[in-house]
Design an enzyme around this catalytic site. Sequence first.
Site, PDB file in Angstrom:
ATOM      1  N   CYS A 270      -8.328  11.979   9.554  1.00 11.36           N
ATOM      2  CA  CYS A 270      -7.049  12.700   9.555  1.00 11.36           C
ATOM      3  C   CYS A 270      -7.225  13.953   8.707  1.00 11.36           C
ATOM      4  O   CYS A 270      -8.340  14.420   8.523  1.00 11.36           O
ATOM      5  CB  CYS A 270      -5.903  11.809   9.059  1.00 11.36           C
ATOM      6  N   ARG A 271      -6.152  14.482   8.183  1.00  8.51           N
ATOM      7  CA  ARG A 271      -6.242  15.716   7.394  1.00  8.51           C
ATOM      8  C   ARG A 271      -6.915  15.466   6.043  1.00  8.51           C
ATOM      9  O   ARG A 271      -7.826  16.182   5.651  1.00  8.51           O
ATOM     10  CB  ARG A 271      -4.847  16.318   7.197  1.00  8.51           C
TER      11      ARG A 271
END
Length: 98
Positions: free
Chosen positions: A63-64
């Site tokens: 993810c980020r």
Amino acid sequence: MREMNAKEVENLLNEGKKLNIIDVREVDEVKTGKIPGAINMPLGLVEFRMHELDKTKEYIMVCRSGGRSGRACQFLKSYGFNVINMAGGMLAWEGKIE
């Protein structure tokens, strides 16, 4: 939860290893770039799309920053999937993007 850092994932890709990478960021986030070959499966859809995954394979969740992918790992692990969280997420990624 099993974890790998971004550099370890990048090194495996550079060695030609076939990795199953699932990017759980939202579609608009992925438009800014993703790890080559990663499949986008937003976190909110993992529950509804996990039938697309194979329990005999290992998946690296991205993810980020590592939080959402960590939640995805916990969820999928509870259903018997073999998952690894990429610590630091795309913020730590220095490799190629597509």
